[in-house]
Design an enzyme around this catalytic site. Structure first.
Site, PDB file in Angstrom:
ATOM      1  N   GLY A 165       0.646  -1.578   0.487  1.00 20.65           N
ATOM      2  CA  GLY A 165       0.067  -0.342   0.246  1.00 20.65           C
ATOM      3  C   GLY A 165       1.515   1.608   0.424  1.00 20.65           C
ATOM      4  O   GLY A 165       1.958   1.367   0.917  1.00 20.65           O
ATOM      5  N   GLU A 180     -17.977  17.844   3.002  1.00 19.48           N
ATOM      6  CA  GLU A 180     -16.957  18.351   2.390  1.00 19.48           C
ATOM      7  C   GLU A 180     -17.744  18.111   0.959  1.00 19.48           C
ATOM      8  O   GLU A 180     -17.973  19.164  -0.076  1.00 19.48           O
ATOM      9  CB  GLU A 180     -15.976  17.469   1.953  1.00 19.48           C
ATOM     10  CG  GLU A 180     -14.784  18.092   3.242  1.00 19.48           C
ATOM     11  CD  GLU A 180     -13.658  17.221   3.242  1.00 19.48           C
ATOM     12  OE1 GLU A 180     -12.397  17.783   4.634  1.00 19.48           O
ATOM     13  OE2 GLU A 180     -13.613  16.850   2.911  1.00 19.48           O
TER      14      GLU A 180
END
Lengths: 422, 422
Positions: B10, B169
């Site tokens: 990752g 948001e």
């Protein structure tokens, strides 16, 4: 509402400049495009090579035209024209027109070899550019993990077919990526060893340019490390590479910059098309017997002084403005006027500080002066201030650092190289 | 070559900071990611709402780590872990490790209702963001052409499910688009009439924040025109809208910001997972009985002082650095040390000049001061100078003009709203 209705098909340079030119005329304008954005095609190769973001070279058409109160922008797919009834057919409706300006542009042509499209994507849309970007940077990733030297070499061989302006720009940018942008980043391969091969069927790169400039262009490409092969006819393209008359080039990344053909809507007109599917318009840009229908830009074929008017932005812009003027003439009861293309010069860029160009057919430039002129002209014509400012800023940054920051491989998992995406 | 091999899965904040922290240690590091780019997830909603380009918030992982000579970056899909043999299985190979740092992150969770994914895309990747962007701006185009008032209203209704930071948001940005960015551009609709509805199952927006800030956030959202509905449980989502316990909301554009679950690789470990599929790690981030395997970031579940460590960037960064320190301790023959999360504060932005935040749990901000702090922190942590400079520049421009320039509808023809693309 009794004002004449001008329908424009296509929000490229031709259609957009036609619409803008009609802003203050007593007409209703409807601009129809399959896309919501105007695309600055001359810089599309920069998206394909990770120098710019898609948003840097595209602007929403309705944003560009938002202050033009007589104009409606329609996101729709225009499929055919019913000349007799003065009606444009959309995939989901119809539009009646008094004047029609067809500026639907061109798509790739694989000269009847449609199977090549899978292996050698062309460069006409944002999706095309993102697909090429994905393939280019995925090729380096694959090479990094490939242990068989021949297979690795095929991943590190990039072939561009067609040495017109787009092909030359692509090849130059691919060479710069190999030599500069990726240095230090891989552990098992040296990106600088990558080969970039530019194939051209004709005898020289940039066929329409004057001889000395073509020679300069070839020299600058070679200085960047591009292998330029003119007189090379491609006979086959498959997943593993490109076949020429007497040679096979193993390559996993092939870009098509060779042929274009007129948008399919041209075939619905029932008028003569040229070999590339473009509409043979009259000298005033109208169709024979239909002064209310004009065809402009890449979709139009028109000869002037024995030469075809080239499929370049300045020609589309001039034709867009001329088409608007012809509409105005019709409002005044005058017949359409003949169009005359003024060639103010043309530039092709090759790489950082490398370009060729001529101005009014008299002043010929190459190298850094040509590149600066090219840069200035392109920034100037970029539609929308945001794009202009941001693009210039990004460019300056890339120029100083050699970086290509937009190297995203998006759209699908790395395992299976397949359809165009993200 | 006899140096220990540290494999990191990752390239998000956890994995990247772990790799960077090991730059000068006597180990070989291999960082594996399915993607070639590190993604600044906190700004992904800006891509979904056309404020930023994908390239502004993503940086090629191998570019970020190019100077780190002990580190190899591998574009590959890690599928499972063979703990007994200390081996990571890739979809196309294997990697033997001495130390494994699993930082594979999380994906959306639809709480078992996977069919909802089609109608309510989440926001975790560039592709997700582009798909949401496509749907949002296509909805206005559809509304412009729709003549049935009810159908038009459904196109002009935007629902965001989940009022965590991402949902807040998104809702704020969608409201700004409706009120400002699109004004003047349509002829048949008034984008300012669009409804933005924020649904939250819990009793307040931003559940993990302190009470007064949640109240501030709600007020600021409402001032932007967002309809905030807390205590609203979604029972169904389909193409036509969202069903609540006692109500149906007709909407053609739904965004999922409600649930996440650990990456599937966690299931291959054979260790206890929490309800969201995250790995229950020990206080030192390792697996029980496997001090050589650490799990960090969104994939890890760890309680501290009775509270779960939150799935936010600062936690992932701190854990990445701690995992690297644990590797160093192992090299010195020491056992792993317990991890302790230091909460330096958290900010959530709502819109232009509107945000809430707290610093070290003591200083609470809202409105413009919180927004400026949020902006500064986010620009500072954006990886790669290019992104930082370009993004700040774009932001300043958008701020002055209210424009959202990256409003491209790409990926497919406008006729058929379907799979995610570019």
């Amino acid at each position: 509402m009794a004002q004449p209705h001008v329908v424009i098909v296509g929000g490229g340079f031709g259609g957009l400049y036609a619409a803008k030119a009609l802003a203050r005329d007593p007409v209703w304008v409807t601009l129809v495009d399959r896309r919501n954005h105007h695309l600055f095609q001359p810089l599309l190769y920069q998206v394909a090579t990770a120098g710019l973001n898609p948003g840097d070279i595209a602007a929403p058409i309705r944003h560009v035209l938002r202050r033009q109160r007589n104009t409606t922008v329609l996101l729709a797919d225009a499929t055919s024209v019913d000349l007799a009834n003065r009606r444009l057919l959309l995939s989901d409706g119809t539009l009646d027109y008094d004047h029609l300006i067809l500026a639907a542009g061109a798509t790739h042509s694989y000269f009847g070899q449609d199977a090549w499209a899978t292996h050698a994507p062309g460069l006409k849309s944002i999706e095309d550019a993102l697909e090429i970007r994905r393939r280019v940077f995925l090729a380096y990733e694959r090479a990094e993990r490939e242990t068989d030297p021949a297979a690795q070499a095929a991943w590190l061989t990039f072939v561009v077919i067609g040495a017109g302006p787009t092909g030359v720009e692509m090849a130059g940018a691919l060479a710069e990526i190999a030599r500069h942008a990726l240095s230090q980043e891989f552990r098992h391969i040296d990106p600088g060893r990558a080969r970039v091969i530019l194939l051209e069927g004709a005898g020289a790169v940039l066929p329409p340019y004057p001889d000395p400039l073509r020679e300069r262009a070839r020299e600058q490409l070679q200085a960047l490390g591009v292998e330029v092969r003119t007189g090379s006819r491609v006979t086959a393209i498959d997943e593993g590479g490109v076949t020429l008359a007497a040679e096979r080039i193993a390559s996993r990344t092939v870009v098509w910059a060779a042929g274009v053909q007129g948008a399919p809507i041209a075939r619905s007109l029932g008028v003569p098309l040229d070999r590339a599917g473009r509409v043979r318009v009259q000298a005033d840009l109208t169709l024979p017997g239909h002064p209310e229908v004009q065809v402009i830009g890449d979709l139009a074929f028109l000869e002037q002084d024995g030469q075809p008017v080239p499929g370049v932005c300045p020609a589309a812009i001039q034709q867009g403005r001329h088409a608007a003027e012809n509409v105005r003439r019709a409002l005044r009861g005058q017949p359409p006027a003949p169009f005359r293309y003024v060639d103010k010069g043309s530039f092709a860029t090759i790489g950082r500080g490398a370009a060729v160009g001529d101005v009014y057919g008299r002043l010929r430039l190459s190298g850094a002066p040509a590149w600066l002129a090219w840069l200035g002209i392109h920034i100037f014509f970029l539609i929308g201030f945001r794009n202009r400012a941001v693009t210039l800023f990004q460019w300056a940054y890339s120029y100083v650092t050699w970086r290509r920051g937009v190297r995203l491989i998006t759209g699908e998992r790395p395992e299976a190289p397949a359809p165009p995406q993200g």
